[in-house]
Design an enzyme around this catalytic site. Sequence first.
Site, mmCIF file in Angstrom:
data_model
loop_
_atom_site.group_PDB
_atom_site.id
_atom_site.type_symbol
_atom_site.label_atom_id
_atom_site.label_comp_id
_atom_site.label_asym_id
_atom_site.label_seq_id
_atom_site.Cartn_x
_atom_site.Cartn_y
_atom_site.Cartn_z
ATOM 1 N N GLU A 1 8.493 29.442 -56.958
ATOM 2 C CA GLU A 1 8.070 28.105 -56.552
ATOM 3 C C GLU A 1 7.106 28.244 -55.384
ATOM 4 O OE1 GLU A 1 11.927 26.614 -55.654
ATOM 5 O OE2 GLU A 1 12.510 26.663 -57.760
ATOM 6 N N GLU B 1 15.440 26.837 -61.075
ATOM 7 C CA GLU B 1 15.827 28.232 -60.843
ATOM 8 C C GLU B 1 16.531 28.833 -62.043
ATOM 9 O OE1 GLU B 1 16.179 25.784 -58.737
ATOM 10 O OE2 GLU B 1 15.095 26.420 -56.936
ATOM 11 N N HIS C 1 20.750 27.020 -46.632
ATOM 12 C CA HIS C 1 19.607 27.941 -46.736
ATOM 13 C C HIS C 1 20.017 29.340 -46.280
ATOM 14 C CE1 HIS C 1 17.136 24.380 -47.244
ATOM 15 N NE2 HIS C 1 16.085 25.126 -47.472
HETATM 16 C C1 LIG Z 1 17.491 24.595 -55.498
HETATM 17 C C2 LIG Z 1 16.423 24.597 -54.498
HETATM 18 N N1 LIG Z 1 15.254 25.191 -54.764
HETATM 19 C C3 LIG Z 1 14.278 25.230 -53.849
HETATM 20 C C4 LIG Z 1 14.440 24.645 -52.624
HETATM 21 C C5 LIG Z 1 13.339 24.705 -51.581
HETATM 22 N N2 LIG Z 1 12.746 23.394 -51.482
HETATM 23 C C6 LIG Z 1 13.183 22.492 -50.588
HETATM 24 S S1 LIG Z 1 12.455 21.008 -50.775
HETATM 25 C C7 LIG Z 1 11.522 21.572 -52.035
HETATM 26 C C8 LIG Z 1 10.579 20.654 -52.723
HETATM 27 C C9 LIG Z 1 11.316 19.577 -53.425
HETATM 28 O O1 LIG Z 1 10.418 18.760 -54.081
HETATM 29 P P1 LIG Z 1 10.830 17.281 -54.400
HETATM 30 O O2 LIG Z 1 12.119 17.257 -55.130
HETATM 31 O O3 LIG Z 1 9.667 16.646 -55.060
HETATM 32 O O4 LIG Z 1 11.125 16.628 -53.001
HETATM 33 P P2 LIG Z 1 10.093 16.453 -51.791
HETATM 34 O O5 LIG Z 1 10.219 17.658 -50.932
HETATM 35 O O6 LIG Z 1 8.736 16.296 -52.363
HETATM 36 O O7 LIG Z 1 10.554 15.231 -51.075
HETATM 37 C C10 LIG Z 1 11.795 22.896 -52.302
HETATM 38 C C11 LIG Z 1 11.138 23.701 -53.338
HETATM 39 C C12 LIG Z 1 15.673 24.037 -52.373
HETATM 40 N N3 LIG Z 1 15.949 23.477 -51.183
HETATM 41 N N4 LIG Z 1 16.640 24.010 -53.315
#
Ligand SMILES: Cc1ncc(C[n+]2csc(CCOP(=O)(O)OP(=O)(O)O)c2C)c(N)n1
Lengths: 330, 330, 326, 326
Positions: free
Chosen positions: A29, A54, A123
């Site tokens: 990602e 994932e 995290h």
């Molecule tokens: C399972 C998981 N994968 C990756 C992450 C890292 N991560 C945190 S926020 C995010 C983006 C999430 O995108 P979205 O659902 O569109 O929410 P936004 O941040 O845009 O509000 C990522 C990849 C995570 N916290 N949890």
Amino acid sequence: MEMMTVEQAIYQALAEEMQRDNRVIAMGEGIATKQLQLVEAFGKERVRNTPLAEAVVAGTAVGAAASGLRPVIDMLFAPFLSYAMDALVNSAGKLRQISGGQFEFPLVTLAMTGSGWCVGGQHNHNLEAAFVHMPGLKVLMPSTPADFKGLLKSAIRDNNPVLLFTDLGLLHSQGEVPRDTDYLVPLAKAAIRRIGTDVTLVSYAKTVAVCELAATQLAEQGIEAEVIDLRCLKPLDETTVLASVRKTGRLVCVHEASGLCGMAAELSALVAEKAFESLRAPVMRVTGADATPPASWMLEQVGVPSVQNIMGAVIDQVAIKTMPAAYRLS
Amino acid sequence: MEMMTVEQAIYQALAEEMQRDNRVIAMGEGIATKQLQLVEAFGKERVRNTPLAEAVVAGTAVGAAASGLRPVIDMLFAPFLSYAMDALVNSAGKLRQISGGQFEFPLVTLAMTGSGWCVGGQHNHNLEAAFVHMPGLKVLMPSTPADFKGLLKSAIRDNNPVLLFTDLGLLHSQGEVPRDTDYLVPLAKAAIRRIGTDVTLVSYAKTVAVCELAATQLAEQGIEAEVIDLRCLKPLDETTVLASVRKTGRLVCVHEASGLCGMAAELSALVAEKAFESLRAPVMRVTGADATPPASWMLEQVGVPSVQNIMGAVIDQVAIKTMPAAYRLS
Amino acid sequence: MHTSQYQMAEPTDKSLQWLEQMQLIRTYELHLAAMQSKGVPGTCTSVGQEACAVGVMAALDKRDRILTNHRSAAHLLARGASPGRLLAEVLGRIDGYCGGFSGSLHISAKELGVILTSTIVGGELSMAPGVALAQKMGQGEAGGIVTVFFGDGAACEGIFHEALNLAVQWQLPLLFVCENNQWQAFVHRLETMPDNAIINWARGHGLMVDTVDGNDVHAVFESATQAVSAIRSDSMPRFLELCTYRQRGHFEPDDQAYVDRQELAHWLERDPIKRLCQRLLQQGMLTQQSLNNMQQAIDEQIQAAQAFADASPWPDAAMLTRHVYA
Amino acid sequence: MHTSQYQMAEPTDKSLQWLEQMQLIRTYELHLAAMQSKGVPGTCTSVGQEACAVGVMAALDKRDRILTNHRSAAHLLARGASPGRLLAEVLGRIDGYCGGFSGSLHISAKELGVILTSTIVGGELSMAPGVALAQKMGQGEAGGIVTVFFGDGAACEGIFHEALNLAVQWQLPLLFVCENNQWQAFVHRLETMPDNAIINWARGHGLMVDTVDGNDVHAVFESATQAVSAIRSDSMPRFLELCTYRQRGHFEPDDQAYVDRQELAHWLERDPIKRLCQRLLQQGMLTQQSLNNMQQAIDEQIQAAQAFADASPWPDAAMLTRHVYA
Ligand SMILES: Cc1ncc(C[n+]2csc(CCOP(=O)(O)OP(=O)(O)O)c2C)c(N)n1
Ligand SMILES: Cc1ncc(C[n+]2csc(CCOP(=O)(O)OP(=O)(O)O)c2C)c(N)n1
Ligand SMILES: [Mg+2]
Ligand SMILES: [Mg+2]
């Protein structure tokens, strides 16, 4: 040699292996957003941003690995592996044996963990021991940029599923790294970071440096600690650990992860089984608590093994006068 | 007392607790099909078949538990928990601490595992130690119908997330079970199944019986083994284990799960730390291999701890003459 | 519901060959079910779903690769697996496709292109995009595609959607084949999803989909052939829902006490083998005599398979830790 | 795209109150972002998405419960959270809503009905049906419903579909609110899903859905109000997609080097606060002077909040193992 951070060493290793073998691909990602040099060098087909999914990203890596590619997946933070457990544990770890050896899974999974960034328990969760417990996987958790490079390169060339955990606290730490594009650190080989005679400190990742600091201070008190950096938790370099304990007669195991069923427990059990007769004192564990890692900076600080904790354990050990029962019997 | 199987004891416990407290609900793939008596007694609202979607079933249980219900979920076979890891580990296990104690998660997760059914490594995988390693969870793995009843009832009344693993090999085994609807076996209390003086055998689930058999045969050779059934792996009853080892001076840990970072490692480390001075011999582990459990009946048989393995370990221990270093030093 | 327009266009030998495959599958499965009483480990049979396996496999080439799940015997046999080696595997013997390590639930046979079988519902769906990605990136045989078989229950797992989305986004040469047999172990489909859910879910991902009578081997073949040739030409994924019925229990032995008798009777009426036989008898492609001969040959084949499996040795204890690592 | 038909029907005080909330959120977030240089832990800000939080919260009651994720400050503040306690939490101090244990990423405030916040993308979606089930089974306040906020990225996780299907199947009083801010950390939505994917996916589950301009607080409020009252009356789930934009980086600090400048400029033009101000100024409900006064009061509130947080003690080391078990 070149000075670089752990993060740079990781991507240098990846770039070199992608250069060397065009079956190596990288998925994650944001990997194609953040590692632009990889995209430039190898194109968007081999460096792939993925959806937030994932489970299928890991599963895709497993399927691709069994079919001739050599994927490296960046799963970001270790707790996100919770979505990838079926792919990693039930598929990558087991399907080789289940199929009677029909498949190989040359697949590397990267994940970050550890204290230092105040990101809290969803995290920062040190899960390495849980994967050590699972069959068919290999688990790395290095402490120096050079080892990150050399071990990651070995992992990419290995025909088995390997997890490489990066301790967050090390990501930006610097060190000398060989320029050699064939610089490989063998899996399953621990590094002796300091030679000593009185006690063996075994650790990995960020807490190796803490052990080295403790060893320096212990030396001032006349206690010579040997410091072993496991680097590779599975397969475990039993030989190096046992040889050291046979020499020093004392073992303190140190890691940030919870103690219960952790690596320190495994090391303690290993030594109890195979080097018991060398032991001069109880094996001690200095580990994180059986609790969720906190975000608060102050709690993060006090929650991880410190020089004081380690020194305390060693000094207690050296002071022990109780005779083990084996003595009383003879 | 009433004779019944482990399976019957589980559903008697569940029925009694659903009767006692209407906040208790049961969910699972097929639970409403297979446990018709529960549906009849409590209705389809409280006994729910679910879609094949372990992640949201477990997550729903977590959300419901935090909101006043007391869910019991049947996840069928332990490896299927791979889909429920986020809900169980990151949510149920951590969100109480992360939130500063705002939530409670009275939630019981049932899963089966273990050899005996020739179902292979994606149905039979003993994962209990992986969950012991995770914060905030409790883990049960009983060996008798009475304990299944009493522990499950305690688990349902507990305000924390509890996993109860049923060893497949025990599911249809019979035993006396108290009729008492308030029959509770306390969590975190091991049972001493046989009293002995020469060696402590610690186990849980199906291999407790194997230890008892081994103990009987050892007695014929003049070796008196104490057999401890942990029942509850987390929280661990350290007191009972340590007291026994302080008495016998020898410890053999037995389980079917892989040894690496398993419960036997934890017990060995515990004793090395807290009862080292009592040890007359190396702590030994008799465990499953670090490998995928096989389906083939023959391999299943030879892959699990046997009376012979256990006796061998004990006899080796008793025979040990090497003096530990602590002796040579004094 | 796509119903076959097939009348007489198919060459005789193909239809007969399909019938033979379907009969072999059924006979094999019923044999295994009958062996339960003799202590053979339980299995998930594909009785009633033979047309799905045979129709799709007939549309595929040798160069194509296939992923399947716990209910795999039909797929394996339709792909040409040896009943003897399958039985040996179920019995845990060394001549099984996986040396006896798998047992019935996760049999792979790489030599047949049946790979990475998983008994974790959805496991096959998680890996299939990776196999297709490798194919697309030049690792498979040229022109090959990947087919993944799974059930209606698997479509409830989130991984179903993740796999569909990835396949669409990455334009993977992947055929999704959902055998909707109405049951998800002990739970009926209608208890876990809205009616028509599967096809609606798939459609939401924006790929080409088709719903087919899974008890009509010609209909399955026709739809699969279209999908396969489309995938070969544009490397985009396709989705097929094959409507069929699990005639026996989930996992032998199973008394099916929970099964609605009317529904079962309805589907038994539409049994794929019975329908194919009727059609072929009507069309004069088959006689009762040739059918009997066919069945007798198959019975002998299964007897020989059982003898082969019985004669196969148990694996050595060393296998417990062989193949942990490559 | 549902565009608001709102002209003058809303009472003045509500619009002004919303503006004030949106300004408070923005000021709080920009304050936090500015604090990065002073060593404050990184955060995910909701700058640009204020109308989503404020519009939906305005449609909810005190008895309703809310689940959110890593990008939660707007939801919390719109629900009435104290900026001081929020800041204290981000700083890891004991007066934070979670005693400093959470930090910014998973703040719950049960007293406000904001519960079970998870920073695992999709974690909130996994738990929301359970909260709604408890509500339905009489554990919440009478008539309450549950709302779950999540992003477009979360909609790619399989759990999204599992949650939707369960909510539909079990008829749960649950409002799904997807804030489609076009970004999933460092990946643009269009790199991970087809255009319009989210609403198509949701529609495939057979529940009522709406797509709304998420930068128009009135449009959000109107659509949310309809959905909420529908849920209250029939206890069936509803789905809203709010189209908006993440104006700042994913996690502070973030230079947004990967962001298309034109797209950003386009969305800055449609900034929800700017649009609301313009509307209210035009309609004479607001003057530049009253706007300045409002902003000044908010600035003072944030200063006080920071002072409160700074003064709050660090948690004691004993907290490391407090609350492991109930
Ligand atoms: C399972 C998981 N994968 C990756 C992450 C890292 N991560 C945190 S926020 C995010 C983006 C999430 O995108 P979205 O659902 O569109 O929410 P936004 O941040 O845009 O509000 C990522 C990849 C995570 N916290 N949890
Ligand atoms: C993740 C997971 N959950 C549950 C099971 C137990 N199980 C095996 S097959 C099955 C039913 C699957 O239904 P479907 O996908 O429709 O396939 P079918 O069995 O009908 O062919 C279940 C619940 C499993 N193997 N894996
Ligand atoms: Mg089915
Ligand atoms: Mg987003």
